[in-house]
Design a protein around this motif. Structure first.
Motif, mmCIF file in Angstrom:
data_model
loop_
_atom_site.group_PDB
_atom_site.id
_atom_site.type_symbol
_atom_site.label_atom_id
_atom_site.label_comp_id
_atom_site.label_asym_id
_atom_site.label_seq_id
_atom_site.Cartn_x
_atom_site.Cartn_y
_atom_site.Cartn_z
ATOM 1 N N ASP A 1 -1.158 -16.440 7.799
ATOM 2 C CA ASP A 1 -1.978 -15.676 6.870
ATOM 3 C C ASP A 1 -1.376 -14.283 6.739
ATOM 4 N N VAL A 2 -1.343 -13.760 5.533
ATOM 5 C CA VAL A 2 -0.732 -12.450 5.311
ATOM 6 C C VAL A 2 -1.751 -11.494 4.696
ATOM 7 N N TYR A 3 -1.515 -10.194 4.930
ATOM 8 C CA TYR A 3 -2.487 -9.156 4.593
ATOM 9 C C TYR A 3 -1.782 -7.924 4.031
ATOM 10 N N THR A 4 -2.568 -7.045 3.425
ATOM 11 C CA THR A 4 -2.069 -5.712 3.113
ATOM 12 C C THR A 4 -2.063 -4.913 4.411
ATOM 13 N N GLU A 5 -1.436 -3.760 4.398
ATOM 14 C CA GLU A 5 -1.371 -2.947 5.607
ATOM 15 C C GLU A 5 -2.752 -2.496 6.077
ATOM 16 N N ASP A 6 -3.720 -2.401 5.158
ATOM 17 C CA ASP A 6 -5.073 -2.016 5.558
ATOM 18 C C ASP A 6 -5.965 -3.222 5.857
ATOM 19 N N GLY A 7 -5.366 -4.412 5.944
ATOM 20 C CA GLY A 7 -6.097 -5.583 6.423
ATOM 21 C C GLY A 7 -6.715 -6.474 5.376
ATOM 22 N N LEU B 1 -1.564 -18.648 13.495
ATOM 23 C CA LEU B 1 -1.211 -19.505 12.367
ATOM 24 C C LEU B 1 -2.222 -19.385 11.233
ATOM 25 N N SER B 2 -1.816 -19.790 10.057
ATOM 26 C CA SER B 2 -2.704 -19.749 8.903
ATOM 27 C C SER B 2 -3.952 -20.584 9.151
#
Length: 206
Positions: free
Chosen positions: A5-11, A63-64
């Motif tokens: 799972d991927v996020y922006t730097e602010d979550g 993991l995702s």
């Protein structure tokens, strides 16, 4: 194929992506880190197979679709073969970890991780460990006070107990270690990387 799972730097959640792309494109993702210690103030470091250096007791990617607690338990089980629930551990911090490294083939490894760091007491015997020998060579047990003296250059070396699998069973033996035995990436210092964890364990066990 492994997805994270991927996020922006602010979550803010963005979706999922294949692991190699996550590190190619420097995408933010979750990791878990576990440090084991005993009541006498010893701390367990993992011996990384690829680097032959000391690192967290166990760590890895979440993991995702996997929760932090599930990822935590899975990584510990996979790497050192013991069952530990995150509920019995203390969360020290969630660290924003960044690393850019050029690989031998000229490609770049770019890490942007929310490192969920936990410490946990461990009082079982060394027979409890079942190492993933593709990932690690074993564990090193050292007294946290000694480690702190070493990383602050108060001593040149300290004594440690290596715990390794000899092909039939886990064995232990004594060996001196120096600061150079610890994994420290370019741009990091050994004090920044390990000092807080070591001090936390000293405070808890003193």
């Amino acid at each position: 194929m492994e997805y994270l799972d991927v996020y922006t730097e602010d979550g803010k959640y963005l979706g999922k992506e294949e692991r190699s792309i996550v590190h190619r494109d420097a995408l933010w993702h979750n990791t878990v880190h576990c440090w084991l210690y005993d009541k006498d103030g010893h701390i367990y470091f993992q011996i990384r197979k690829d680097k032959k250096k000391f690192y967290t007791t166990a760590s890895g990617h979440v993991l995702s679709g996997e929760s932090i607690p599930l990822g935590f338990a899975r990584e510990i089980k996979e790497e050192i073969g013991i069952d530990i629930s995150i509920d019995r551990c203390k969360r020290v911090d969630v660290v924003k970890f960044t690393l850019d490294r050029e690989e031998r083939d000229g490609s770049f490894f770019r890490d942007r991780a929310f490192a969920n760091v936990y410490i946990c007491d461990f009082e079982e015997s060394i027979e409890s460990f079942h190492f993933d020998l593709n990932e690690i060579d074993g564990l090193v047990k050292m007294h946290a006070v000694d480690v702190l003296k070493l990383i602050y250059d108060e001593v040149d070396f300290i004594c440690s107990t290596y715990i390794v699998f000899d092909g039939q069973k886990n064995i232990s033996y004594e060996r001196k270690v120096t600061k150079e035995d610890f994994l420290v990436n370019k741009g990091e210092t050994i004090i920044e990387k390990y000092g807080r964890i070591v001090k936390e364990i000293i405070e808890i066990t003193s």
